[in-house]
Design an enzyme around this catalytic site. Structure first.
Site, PDB file in Angstrom:
ATOM      1  N   ASP A  49     -34.358  32.583 -34.084  1.00 24.26           N
ATOM      2  CA  ASP A  49     -32.884  32.835 -33.848  1.00 24.26           C
ATOM      3  C   ASP A  49     -32.492  31.977 -32.499  1.00 24.26           C
ATOM      4  O   ASP A  49     -31.634  31.232 -32.396  1.00 24.26           O
ATOM      5  CB  ASP A  49     -32.188  34.065 -33.724  1.00 24.26           C
ATOM      6  CG  ASP A  49     -32.310  34.774 -35.270  1.00 24.26           C
ATOM      7  OD1 ASP A  49     -33.012  34.364 -35.961  1.00 24.26           O
ATOM      8  OD2 ASP A  49     -31.379  35.399 -35.324  1.00 24.26           O
ATOM      9  N   ASP A  81     -37.519  37.505 -37.164  1.00 25.20           N
ATOM     10  CA  ASP A  81     -36.762  38.150 -38.008  1.00 25.20           C
ATOM     11  C   ASP A  81     -36.833  37.821 -39.607  1.00 25.20           C
ATOM     12  O   ASP A  81     -36.834  38.493 -40.394  1.00 25.20           O
ATOM     13  CB  ASP A  81     -35.147  37.873 -37.564  1.00 25.20           C
ATOM     14  CG  ASP A  81     -34.702  38.532 -36.370  1.00 25.20           C
ATOM     15  OD1 ASP A  81     -35.588  39.008 -35.540  1.00 25.20           O
ATOM     16  OD2 ASP A  81     -33.619  38.498 -36.109  1.00 25.20           O
ATOM     17  N   CYS A 135     -38.377  40.258 -30.422  1.00 23.77           N
ATOM     18  CA  CYS A 135     -37.250  41.098 -29.555  1.00 23.77           C
ATOM     19  C   CYS A 135     -37.631  42.700 -29.443  1.00 23.77           C
ATOM     20  O   CYS A 135     -37.726  43.204 -30.468  1.00 23.77           O
ATOM     21  CB  CYS A 135     -35.985  40.633 -29.815  1.00 23.77           C
ATOM     22  SG  CYS A 135     -35.209  39.310 -29.821  1.00 23.77           S
ATOM     23  N   SER A 166     -26.141  39.311 -35.479  1.00 22.69           N
ATOM     24  CA  SER A 166     -27.602  39.904 -34.824  1.00 22.69           C
ATOM     25  C   SER A 166     -27.771  41.303 -35.046  1.00 22.69           C
ATOM     26  O   SER A 166     -26.926  41.997 -34.940  1.00 22.69           O
ATOM     27  CB  SER A 166     -27.634  39.284 -33.496  1.00 22.69           C
ATOM     28  OG  SER A 166     -28.648  39.848 -32.765  1.00 22.69           O
TER      29      SER A 166
END
Length: 554
Positions: A78, A120, A191, A467
């Site tokens: 992202d 993701d 993340c 997000s």
């Protein structure tokens, strides 16, 4: 072992000559051929360590009597590959992954695959490919990145994202943006926090598609490498047992995954990713209905951005396996997993630190963490992330709409003071057909609302996606049908009265139905130009309520 390895059904001399030139012997030709699907990329730190993981997996496959073939796929991140066209490539890249895998693994008739899964979009891309190909498949969790500290205060990517928007709106946080930038990301992996990547890693374990105890995990830790080694050995056994993804990813497994996401208050993006996976497997499964069935699941952990618990603490407290054990009869313990045993058998000895992963009789909150809304503003569905009650996020809200057809216009209005307490901020043209889809526009607007001090006094509605870091105020995302498909969100005008009532699962615009239907839907043009792959994706993508997958031929 199956009657015959499918890789042996091709006896072409040319194929054997190519493999012989790679160093394979006549004996090797008879062994299970395993694709090691590697999304390694030097573009993004999420994937920077996967070459090392691939080496460990390949060594383990060879030791177990298989032949590994490493293949590469696209690696969407992202924060890096979201740079062009307002991030429009992000969600579409998810659907490149299963197609890329099909074009290599299926085309070569390999016998099984092991997918190194990280940021993701790779976990759902790998799960979608597993369901489509239905060959023995295992996922290896790539782990989360180390984050840093400033003067003893932990900082991670969430702090950086919030700091960027706050800095723009003159609302600096505890630390300077330059200091956070230098300390938030200190190594490879996804993340930190229970955003989309770690949510999906926990989903993979709940589905039974990775070895027990794999998620979450520190990237490049010995625990991660041990899982990679054991996975390399197990995939060869799975080929010999002919244990396939459609035997594992049954409706019960999807229900278990939904319970996991509710219990960890995970990312709303898991819903469409699970729906997309079900579609690829030909399952007649409505994940939005499943989510409502799991609305009785309490929230048992408060990992950032939901609370103060850090992802390292969640892992050390027992992680996904311990959470599944705490859920008890809220999951189907008889669901088959990649080990050949049931999920109940896999988690029998899992232990939880009950201050981090609570027992059901002492939850963080009763839940649900995520709810599905419908109404005159969202005839198909809309998703609301409730998270943990904090007195700041109401579950009911009504007020006049203030509408925007681009994130830039919304940001300008927030900065200029046009958005007032009591407004329902409507951002449309952001969905899979009409806009940047998974791009950061809608998320940035939400962080801007928070930075302006309006999160508790306004509501935010969008047909775009958010997000997994986003948990600010009362926020409704993925409104379907979207504006570009003629949805009611494109017919809302400034001043229309909008009513949101989460307890009754309603989201309505309080005007006559005939009047609403008679209005032209806006915007009529795509928010972002879509050449090349984006044009193909926009043309063929199904609605968000169907998983935002490309049209699948049965």
């Amino acid at each position: 072992m199956p009657a015959q390895l499918r890789s042996l059904s091709v006896t072409s001399a040319v194929r054997r000559a190519h493999w012989r030139a790679l160093g394979l012997t006549d004996e090797d030709m008879l062994k299970p051929k395993i694709a090691v699907v590697n999304t390694s990329s030097e573009l993004a730190v999420c994937y920077a360590h996967l070459d090392g993981v691939a080496r460990v997996v390949k060594d383990a496959v060879r030791a177990a009597g298989g032949i590994p073939f490493e293949v590469r796929t696209t690696a969407p991140s992202d924060f890096i590959t979201g740079a062009a066209r307002m991030g429009s490539y992000i969600l579409g890249a998810r659907d490149l992954i299963p197609n890329d895998i099909e074009a290599q693994v299926e085309a070569a008739l390999l016998d099984g695959m092991i997918c190194l899964t990280s940021c993701d979009k790779t976990p759902p891309g790998h799960l979608m490919a597993a369901m489509r190909l239905d060959i023995p498949t295992l996922l290896v969790i790539g782990g989360y990145q180390a984050s840093g500290e400033i003067e003893g205060d932990p900082v991670d990517i969430e702090d950086l994202f919030a700091g960027m928007v706050g800095d723009r709106f003159g609302k600096p946080g505890r630390h300077s943006l330059s200091d956070i930038t230098a300390n938030a990301v200190r190594g490879p992996g996804v993340c930190a926090g229970m955003a989309t990547a770690n949510t999906m890693h926990c989903v993979v374990e709940a589905l039974g598609m990775c070895l027990p105890g794999s998620a979450p995990v520190r990237a490049n830790s010995e625990k991660m490498f041990d899982s990679a080694r054991r996975s390399g050995a197990r995939i060869v056994e799975m080929v010999r047992e002919d244990l396939r993804p459609r035997q594992i990813m049954t409706p019960s497994a999807f229900c278990n995954a939904a319970a996991m996401v509710q219990a960890v208050s995970g990312s709303i993006n898991a819903i469409k990713h699970l729906q997309a996976t079900a579609v690829e497997g030909g399952l007649d499964l409505d994940m939005f209905a499943v989510w409502e069935e799991k609305s009785n699941v309490p929230i048992l952990s408060a990992v950032r951005p939901n609370g103060t618990v850090r992802i390292e603490q969640f892992e050390d407290a027992g992680g996904a396996a311990a959470m599944l054990r705490q859920l008890g009869d809220l999951i189907d313990g008889d669901a088959l997993t990649c080990t050949g045993a049931t999920i109940g058998q896999n988690i029998r000895d899992a232990q939880a630190d009950e201050e981090i992963i609570r027992p059901r009789e002492r939850p963080i909150a009763p839940g649900p963490a995520i709810a599905i809304l419908k109404g005159s503003l969202a005839m198909d569905s809309a998703v609301v992330k409730l998270g943990i009650p904090d007195g700041k996020r109401p579950e009911s809200f009504s007020g006049p709409a203030i509408t925007f057809d681009s994130s830039a216009d919304a940001l300008a209005a927030i900065s200029g003071g046009e958005v007032k307490p009591g407004h329902v901020v409507v951002l449309r043209g952001q969905g899979v057909k009409g806009g940047p889809a998974m791009g950061g526009g809608a998320s940035t607007v939400l962080f801007a609302i928070d930075a302006a001090g309006l999160a508790r006094d306004t509501a935010f509605i969008t047909d775009g996606q958010l997000s997994g870091l986003c948990l600010k105020g009362l926020t409704i995302a993925e409104v379907s049908p979207e504006a570009a498909e003629g949805g009611a969100i494109g017919r809302v005008r400034d001043g229309d009265w909008i009513v949101i009532d989460v307890p009754t699962r309603r989201i309505d615009v309080d005007i006559d139905a005939e009047e609403l239907a008679s209005r032209p839907s806006l915007p009529t043009m795509d928010a972002v130009e879509a050449p090349g792959w984006l044009g193909i994706y926009r043309r063929d993508v199904r609605p968000q309520s169907a998983g935002a997958v490309l049209t699948v031929s049965k």
